[in-house]
Design a protein around this motif. Structure first.
Motif, PDB file in Angstrom:
ATOM      1  N   ILE A  47      -3.726   0.446  -3.805  1.00 12.92           N
ATOM      2  CA  ILE A  47      -3.434  -0.599  -3.158  1.00 12.92           C
ATOM      3  C   ILE A  47      -2.859  -1.859  -4.353  1.00 12.92           C
ATOM      4  N   SER A  69      -9.319  -0.578  -1.392  1.00  8.22           N
ATOM      5  CA  SER A  69      -9.892  -1.045  -0.333  1.00  8.22           C
ATOM      6  C   SER A  69     -10.927  -1.384   0.479  1.00  8.22           C
ATOM      7  N   ILE A 114       0.676  -1.425  -0.013  1.00  8.74           N
ATOM      8  CA  ILE A 114       0.161  -0.127  -0.049  1.00  8.74           C
ATOM      9  C   ILE A 114       0.869   1.336  -0.142  1.00  8.74           C
TER      10      ILE A 114
END
Lengths: 446, 480
Positions: B425, B479, B405
């Motif tokens: 990500i 996320s 991340i």
């Protein structure tokens, strides 16, 4: 003192404290840990290494004019020089505003009664290892790997503020991972302090059974699912919860419980205790690193964060009493205990309409300790649950979550607490199976 | 040739002699002594200063193909010989259950002493010097962003080692290392961001220049703060990416270095760090694009993972793990070299202290720089993300599914680096990662890290590194 090595062990720490005071130290704590450990490592059904350690480590913590210094040493002939170096170092150090002294007085410690048979084991360790491997293979696994440990320790502590004591410990444990054909694998651990309770073949059988049941996994789903955690993965998460409860971690930005004392941080059915009195607990010293007696500290009660784990300094700064969890810089938990519920594993499975059963995990990492955003990777047997029934196994998934959110979504807790302590869980944790709703599952995008 | 580094070599040599007398077909002993100082500054407060003066000896023996290891931190002849006795005794006791006999590769013997020179000796470092560095860095962090907490630690050690084995190798070394760890927590307007920063080298205290370190760390805090304040959601759909050296380094370490450790491949670490998606038969097969070449090289001067002889007495050399996208070589010790018919070890055996067995480890693992200039990587990207550093990361125990991340990350639009992107990500499989690389820049930078493996655990100093690289056609993860 010219011959420290000639001082009888039980007197050593007290004499080092006196010597440090004579040389000008203010507060002094001296500890001595003598540890003998044996390890049998195995992989591919074969022993790969046998190891033995013999250690005698003296720890000295001292202050001078509120300047804090410490060391660990193993060569007793250098005690005088080391004390001189420490005091010189203290002189060059600056005052610690966070140091608020060490605990005073005398305490009534629990007596320790280690199983004297454990340190004498040698050939038997190989028999235990063999029986665990055989049990995994008999369950249908093709390969087993793992480690068997036996440990025996004697610890002493003396403080310039009064506390002094000693205790002994012994334990034996096994961690075994079994691999079946077609990507099946399972892992089980078993840790005890009484040799009569040691059943390595149970661990081998459980690992082997998981391995066989988890063959031919499909690529797992992504999205939000109800997840039943077995004790191994939930212990891994609770270990992080416990470290977040350390007042030292709160100060350092390593806690998702900062400023949350008195708040609801978990589902009302969650009750968490640091409990060094648990029968069979692997890490259950009767006193902490200041010599304060240890016991039970409830830090989450009915989902409410009751307080942090403290040593004397952090307790004074937070305006509370020490909880007997020193760590002289960072307080820490001894043995974490999640209060069981009343459902067995089958009843928990039956509650899940569309979910997963996760039996192990590793590599828990935080994006942000303070917010609690993290991910962790399920490994070994992962089962799909549909309409209250196990429906095949899956692989290649990740739990991408927030720790506070996850604790709030604990829906049910099993009635089968088990002590978990292995490569991925360093602080022993007693936890049953736990069902959490709406756990966020992600996987590789390509 | 240096003078012999001072240690009780006779005790080591005698331990080997005794092990052979007791029936070992092979024996080695490693004596190590550490002189280290450390200091913690928490929220500006000097919490504690520590010193470490530990030493001990570890003995490893092979008896009838069974491996025994024992160590003691009491450097007396009696304790050392007790360790020899228990190592041999346990190796013998294991014989029945040692179903696969262990053999070690034949290697040249070496008699050598070496050390890393220090302009400012670790032994002369004073508490004031440590405080000075941490206070400078602490101030630079405070100047860069609003901080709710900050945790800083500095550590400096000088490690003296004498290794000998029954194949007549006798190797002495003295290696200094300095290390810093920092965890600042930035808080503003209900937003929280953290950066976990590390610095480390194998050299003297001269590395710890407070002015340079303050600039470097201050910059890291500034960009993290800016990302927290200004970062926007990352784009969806297929995009291109440019990764900075810190991200390249961790991805290379996790998804090339670890799965190419021969002991993982053979299953030796199965119950701990896991196994590998890579098998022995995959040598020579394609794992990535031609642009990808990965090297592990312990001989880089002053690198955090530096050594010239490994902890089995084998002379170190660079290993080419991936060569132009093809799996080329694994990391070996003497045991896996025999098990995989390699003939000889490539010197990847390391132990983090006298009380640990040497196991297969990385040293300094990196993507070999290419021909592109860094700026050229961005030129033809229509829509992309530049991820220069990372926060959370992990990878599964076969090293197949990995995730990083972004901490410092920016949008790329029409060849230009634009504003900050928050927490992109990168979550993908290992073959997908190595296949997506289409261009490698000619720069190279390193990050210090402590790699974990083994039971009991052995944190070992390594560099992760590389140049900037470009990935094509990536779908970012989402996320929670």
């Amino acid at each position: 003192m010219s011959a420290w090595k000639d001082v009888p062990t039980p007197e050593l720490t007290g004499k080092i404290v006196l010597k440090a005071q004579e040389m000008g130290a203010d507060d002094v704590i001296c500890s001595m840990n003598s540890l003998n450990r044996k390890q049998i490592r195995f992989a591919n059904n074969s022993i790969i290494a046998s190891k033995s350690w013999s250690e005698k480590i003296v720890g000295i913590f001292l202050t001078k004019d509120q300047r804090v210094v410490a060391t660990e040493m193993s060569d007793l002939s250098t005690v005088d020089d080391t004390l001189r170096d420490l005091l010189k170092m203290a002189k060059a150090m600056e005052k610690s505003q966070s140091y608020q002294g060490i605990a005073g007085g005398k305490f009534d410690y629990r007596s320790s009664q280690p199983d004297g048979r454990i340190p004498k084991l040698l050939d038997e360790l190989y028999d235990y290892t063999g029986s665990a491997i055989d049990a995994a293979l008999n369950a249908g696994a093709k390969r087993a790997a793992g480690v068997l440990w036996s440990s025996q320790g004697d610890a002493y502590l003396s403080s310039s503020s009064g506390p002094s004591g000693g205790y002994s410990s012994a334990d034996i444990e096994i961690s075994i991972r079994a691999m079946a054909e077609n990507e099946g694998s399972g892992h089980s651990v078993h840790s005890v302090t009484n040799l009569d309770d040691f059943k390595p073949e149970f661990a081998g059988k459980e690992a082997g059974t998981f391995a066989v049941q988890s063959q031919n996994p499909a690529i797992g789903p992504e999205g939000k699912f109800d997840v039943l955690f077995s004790p191994m993965p939930f212990a891994n998460l609770l270990e992080r919860v416990a470290s977040s409860t350390s007042a030292g971690f709160v100060d350092a930005g390593l806690s998702f419980f900062k400023d949350k004392v008195g708040e609801k941080v978990a589902s009302p059915i969650v009750n968490l205790v640091d409990d060094s009195t648990q029968p069979g607990a692997l890490n259950a010293p009767p006193f902490d690193n200041e010599g304060v007696q240890t016991g039970k500290t409830t830090f989450v009660e009915n989902g409410i964060l009751k307080g942090y784990l403290h040593n004397t300094s952090t307790a004074k700064r937070f305006g509370v009493e020490t909880t007997g969890n020193a760590g002289l810089i960072f307080p820490y938990a001894w043995t974490v205990y999640l209060k069981p519920g009343d459902m067995n594993k089958e009843e928990l499975v039956s509650q899940i309409k569309d979910g997963l059963y996760i039996t192990n995990n590793w590599y828990t990492r935080f994006q942000n300790y303070q917010t609690g955003d993290f991910s962790t990777i399920p490994r070994d047997a992962i089962f799909r649950i549909k309409d209250g029934q196990i429906a095949g196994s899956v692989k290649d998934i990740r739990i991408s979550e927030n720790m506070l959110g996850l604790l709030q979504r604990v829906k049910a807790i099993g009635n089968d607490p088990k002590q978990i302590h292995w490569w991925e869980v360093g602080t022993p944790v007693f936890t049953p199976h736990v069902l959490v709703e709406g756990v966020n599952i992600t996987k590789s995008t390509q | 040739m240096h003078d012999k580094i001072d240690m009780d070599r006779d005790m080591v040599d005698l331990a080997i002699e005794n092990a052979l007398d007791m029936g070992a077909e092979y024996a080695e002993a490693r004596m190590e002594a550490v002189k280290a100082n450390s200091l913690i500054l928490k929220n500006g407060n000097p919490e504690i200063s520590g010193l470490d003066r530990s030493s001990g000896v570890g003995i490893r023996v092979l008896v009838h193909g069974s491996l025994g290891f024992a160590s003691t931190d009491q450097l007396t002849k009696d304790s050392a010989m007790d360790s020899v006795e228990i190592a041999v005794r346990m190796a013998k006791a294991a014989a029945n259950l040692t179903r696969e006999r262990i053999l070690l590769s034949e290697e040249s013997s070496h008699v050598k002493d070496y050390e890393v020179s220090q302009k400012q000796k670790i032994a002369d470092v004073q508490t004031e010097d440590m405080l000075d560095v941490l206070k400078h860095v602490d101030k630079s962090m405070l100047d860069a962003a609003p901080l709710a907490s900050r945790f800083l630690q500095v550590y400096a050690e000088e490690r003296t080692k004498y290794y000998a084995n029954s194949d007549d190798s006798k190797i002495g070394s003295r290696i200094p290392r300095v290390f810093m760890f920092m965890l600042p927590t930035i808080v503003e307007g209900g937003q929280v961001s953290q950066a976990m920063l590390q610095k480390g080298v194998a050299m003297g205290w001269e590395y710890m220049d407070p002015v340079r370190l303050s600039e470097e760390i201050g910059h890291e805090i500034s960009v993290t703060y800016k990302n927290m304040k200004e970062g926007v959601k990352p784009p969806a759909g297929k995009i291109d990416m440019v990764l900075g050296p810190e991200v390249v380094g961790i991805a290379t370490h996790e998804s090339c270095g670890h799965p190419y450790e021969a002991d993982r491949i053979s299953g030796r670490e199965a119950a701990q760090a896991g196994e590998s998606f890579v098998s022995k038969e995959m040598i020579g097969t394609k794992i990535g694009s031609e642009a990808a070449t990965v090297i592990d090289d312990p001989t880089i001067e002053n690198s955090f993972g530096f050594y010239l002889y490994d902890d089995e007495g084998v002379k170190a050399r660079p290993k080419v793990l991936i060569k132009n996208g093809i799996i080329n070589e694994f990391l070996h010790n003497r045991e896996t070299a025999v098990a995989m018919d390699m003939g000889a070890s490539n010197a990847a055996a390391r132990a983090n202290n006298f009380d640990r067995e040497a196991i297969v480890r990385m040293s300094n693992t990196f993507i070999q720089p290419g021909d592109y200039k860094k700026d050229e990587l961005f030129e033809d990207i229509k829509l992309g993300v530049y991820m220069n550093s990372f926060m959370e990361w992990n990878i599964d125990d076969k090293r197949y599914n990995q995730r990083y991340i972004g901490r410092e990350a920016y949008l790329i639009e029409n060849g230009e680096v634009k504003g900050a992107v928050k927490a992109p990500i990168l979550e993908l499989t290992t073959p997908a990662f190595w296949s997506a690389i289409d261009a490698v820049a000619d720069d190279l930078d390193w990050a210090a890290a402590t790699c974990g493996k083994g039971e009991p655990g052995q944190g070992i100093p390594v560099y992760t590194g590389g140049p900037h690289i470009r990935l094509r056609n990536i779908t970012l993860g989402v996320s929670q």
